[in-house]
Design a protein around this motif. Structure first.
Motif, short mmCIF file in Angstrom:
data_model
loop_
_atom_site.label_atom_id
_atom_site.label_comp_id
_atom_site.label_asym_id
_atom_site.label_seq_id
_atom_site.Cartn_x
_atom_site.Cartn_y
_atom_site.Cartn_z
N LEU A 1 -24.94 -15.68 -6.91
CA LEU A 1 -24.22 -16.58 -6.55
C LEU A 1 -24.68 -18.15 -7.41
CD1 LEU A 1 -23.92 -16.48 -2.90
CD2 LEU A 1 -22.13 -15.64 -4.74
N PRO A 2 -23.75 -18.83 -7.88
CA PRO A 2 -24.19 -19.74 -8.77
C PRO A 2 -24.79 -21.06 -8.34
CG PRO A 2 -21.79 -19.90 -8.46
CD PRO A 2 -22.23 -18.73 -7.84
N TYR A 3 -25.64 -20.91 -7.44
CA TYR A 3 -26.42 -22.14 -6.73
C TYR A 3 -27.95 -21.74 -6.98
CZ TYR A 3 -22.07 -22.65 -4.22
OH TYR A 3 -20.80 -22.96 -3.98
N LYS A 4 -28.54 -23.05 -6.78
CA LYS A 4 -30.00 -22.96 -6.92
C LYS A 4 -30.80 -22.33 -5.58
CE LYS A 4 -30.35 -27.06 -9.92
NZ LYS A 4 -30.85 -28.53 -9.55
N ARG A 5 -29.97 -22.49 -4.56
CA ARG A 5 -30.65 -22.11 -3.31
C ARG A 5 -29.23 -21.47 -2.47
NH1 ARG A 5 -32.61 -26.81 -4.11
NH2 ARG A 5 -31.34 -27.84 -2.63
N VAL A 6 -29.68 -20.30 -1.80
CA VAL A 6 -28.73 -19.97 -0.79
C VAL A 6 -29.32 -19.73 0.54
CG1 VAL A 6 -27.11 -18.04 -0.03
CG2 VAL A 6 -27.24 -18.47 -2.60
N ARG A 7 -28.77 -20.29 1.71
CA ARG A 7 -29.51 -20.50 2.85
C ARG A 7 -28.36 -19.66 3.97
NH1 ARG A 7 -32.93 -24.09 5.47
NH2 ARG A 7 -33.09 -25.48 3.59
N PHE A 8 -29.12 -18.65 4.58
CA PHE A 8 -28.22 -18.08 5.81
C PHE A 8 -28.71 -19.11 6.85
CE2 PHE A 8 -28.58 -14.81 2.50
CZ PHE A 8 -27.28 -14.42 2.39
N GLN A 9 -27.72 -19.64 7.65
CA GLN A 9 -28.02 -20.48 8.85
C GLN A 9 -27.84 -19.53 10.04
OE1 GLN A 9 -29.27 -23.62 8.43
NE2 GLN A 9 -29.76 -23.13 10.50
N LEU A 10 -28.77 -18.92 10.72
CA LEU A 10 -28.44 -17.97 11.71
C LEU A 10 -28.21 -18.55 12.94
CD1 LEU A 10 -31.67 -15.77 10.80
CD2 LEU A 10 -29.42 -15.79 9.93
N THR A 11 -28.82 -19.72 13.26
CA THR A 11 -28.67 -20.70 14.39
C THR A 11 -28.98 -21.98 14.49
OG1 THR A 11 -29.12 -20.51 16.93
CG2 THR A 11 -30.93 -19.88 15.55
N ALA A 12 -28.93 -22.69 15.42
CA ALA A 12 -29.34 -23.97 15.21
C ALA A 12 -30.72 -24.13 15.16
CB ALA A 12 -28.93 -24.95 16.66
N ALA A 13 -31.27 -25.39 14.23
CA ALA A 13 -32.67 -25.51 14.28
C ALA A 13 -33.23 -25.80 15.29
CB ALA A 13 -33.06 -26.46 13.02
N ALA A 14 -34.53 -25.45 15.79
CA ALA A 14 -35.19 -25.74 17.04
C ALA A 14 -35.80 -27.13 16.68
CB ALA A 14 -36.06 -24.67 17.49
N ALA A 15 -36.26 -27.85 17.69
CA ALA A 15 -37.02 -29.10 17.61
C ALA A 15 -38.32 -28.77 16.97
CB ALA A 15 -37.30 -29.86 18.79
N SER A 16 -39.01 -27.95 17.19
CA SER A 16 -40.26 -27.59 16.53
C SER A 16 -40.31 -26.09 15.86
CB SER A 16 -41.32 -27.57 17.64
OG SER A 16 -42.53 -27.12 17.03
N GLU A 17 -40.10 -26.24 14.55
CA GLU A 17 -40.40 -24.87 13.86
C GLU A 17 -41.42 -24.89 12.83
OE1 GLU A 17 -35.77 -23.46 13.93
OE2 GLU A 17 -36.30 -24.28 12.10
N ARG A 18 -41.62 -23.76 12.57
CA ARG A 18 -42.67 -23.50 11.34
C ARG A 18 -41.99 -23.04 10.10
NH1 ARG A 18 -46.42 -18.55 13.68
NH2 ARG A 18 -44.78 -17.17 13.76
N THR A 19 -42.49 -23.11 9.04
CA THR A 19 -41.71 -22.37 8.00
C THR A 19 -42.69 -21.40 7.19
OG1 THR A 19 -42.64 -24.14 6.40
CG2 THR A 19 -40.25 -24.21 7.22
N GLN A 20 -42.23 -20.13 7.01
CA GLN A 20 -42.88 -19.13 6.31
C GLN A 20 -42.41 -18.74 4.86
OE1 GLN A 20 -43.33 -15.71 9.05
NE2 GLN A 20 -42.48 -16.98 10.51
N GLN A 21 -43.27 -19.01 3.74
CA GLN A 21 -42.60 -19.02 2.41
C GLN A 21 -43.36 -17.55 1.72
OE1 GLN A 21 -43.23 -21.53 -1.30
NE2 GLN A 21 -41.57 -22.54 -0.09
#
Length: 307
Positions: free
Chosen positions: A127-147
């Motif tokens: 796809l012609p985008y820099k990033r593609v995000r699959f939004q699975l559900t609403a973000a929680a108040a406290s989240e961590r990211t794993q890269q």
């Protein structure tokens, strides 16, 4: 013949690279929700494609769509084997427009449908985008990211997109599927997990949908030594125990005090190099709000609830 094949493959690789080279500044980010469908035009025909992380990079059209477009096979076809069933397909270069202008791109089509909810499938890598995000559900108040590092798998990206990590002296290819709850592994991978991560069958045989509408027998395996994927631990997989190798002639675990005689250990007959691939389903992503594929920085980010 071998030299000709090598030259042809090298020429095609150069051609594909040239086709994929961006001609203008790419849009920043595409956010996908629900069934993860996008609009696309191929040879002037408006279509809808289902975006899947484990799909081939280029569009994979359903056979009825290929017939409507009157597509003619190019030099390169393919055969995909799913257990005892063979799926044959063709490819050719056609004009594709994702809404940012047409470009020439290789597309695939097969004699079986790749999607039941759209005209075909496509990987976020195409796809012609820099990033593609699959939004699975609403973000929680406290989240961590794993890269995790991002890799493309297979010739022409036919193996999809995911990450590769080192485990027990081997490289394991790890991908996500948002169309299934289960995490799947092939029979050779199941054998390897049994030896290296003390995996045992803990579920009864059942039929599981793989792709192209084909179902194959699987069994749930529990790992005594879970696999770390970023900060998340993978402790169960469903093994395709009779495909791409054989885990059906397995040895039963001898009943011991406190043990379960119905549990079975997969035992490989000999050590050999195998293609280790695990495709994680939505159950593994429980508690995660999004899956972000950064196609320029080449990383994959999971946003999940902090435990």
């Amino acid at each position: 013949m071998r030299a000709i094949a090598v030259v042809a493959a090298a020429s095609l690789a150069c051609s594909v690279h040239a086709e994929a080279a961006p001609k203008a500044q790419l849009p920043e980010e595409l956010v996908l929700t629900g069934d993860n469908l996008i609009d696309v035009t191929i040879n002037g025909l408006p279509l809808r494609l289902e975006v899947r992380p484990e799909a081939a990079d280029a569009p994979m059209l359903n056979p009825d769509v290929a017939a409507r477009l009157q597509l003619k096979p190019g030099m390169f076809g393919f055969i995909t084997v799913v257990g005892p069933e063979r799926v044959s397909g063709d490819s050719a270069v056609h004009k594709v427009d994702y809404g940012v202008g047409p470009k020439n791109q290789r597309i695939f089509w097969a004699d079986r449908a790749s999607s039941t909810i759209a005209d075909g499938t496509i990987s976020p890598a195409s796809l012609p985008y820099k990033r593609v995000r699959f939004q699975l559900t609403a973000a929680a108040a406290s989240e961590r990211t794993q890269q995790l590092p991002l890799d493309n798998f297979g010739f022409l990206g036919r193996g999809g997109i995911g990450t590769t990590f080192a485990l027990e002296g081997e490289e394991v290819r790890f991908q996500f599927s948002l169309q299934r709850p289960e995490t799947l592994a092939s029979a050779p991978t199941g054998n390897w997990l049994a030896r290296k991560r003390e995996g045992r069958f803990t579920g009864q045989p059942r039929q599981t949908l793989i792709y192209f509408g084909i179902q194959r027998p699987t069994r749930a395996m529990t790992l005594s030594k879970p696999i770390p994927v970023g900060q998340t631990m993978l402790d169960t997989v469903d093994v395709r125990y009779s495909d791409y190798g054989d885990a059906s002639g397995i040895a039963e675990q001898e009943a011991t005090e406190g043990g379960d005689s119905d549990e079975i250990v997969v035992v490989a007959k000999k050590e050999k190099k195998v293609d280790l691939r695990i495709v994680a389903g939505r159950r593994f992503l429980q508690g995660c709000s999004s899956l972000l594929y950064d196609l320029q920085q080449r990383n994959l980010t999971l946003s999940c609830k902090a435990e």
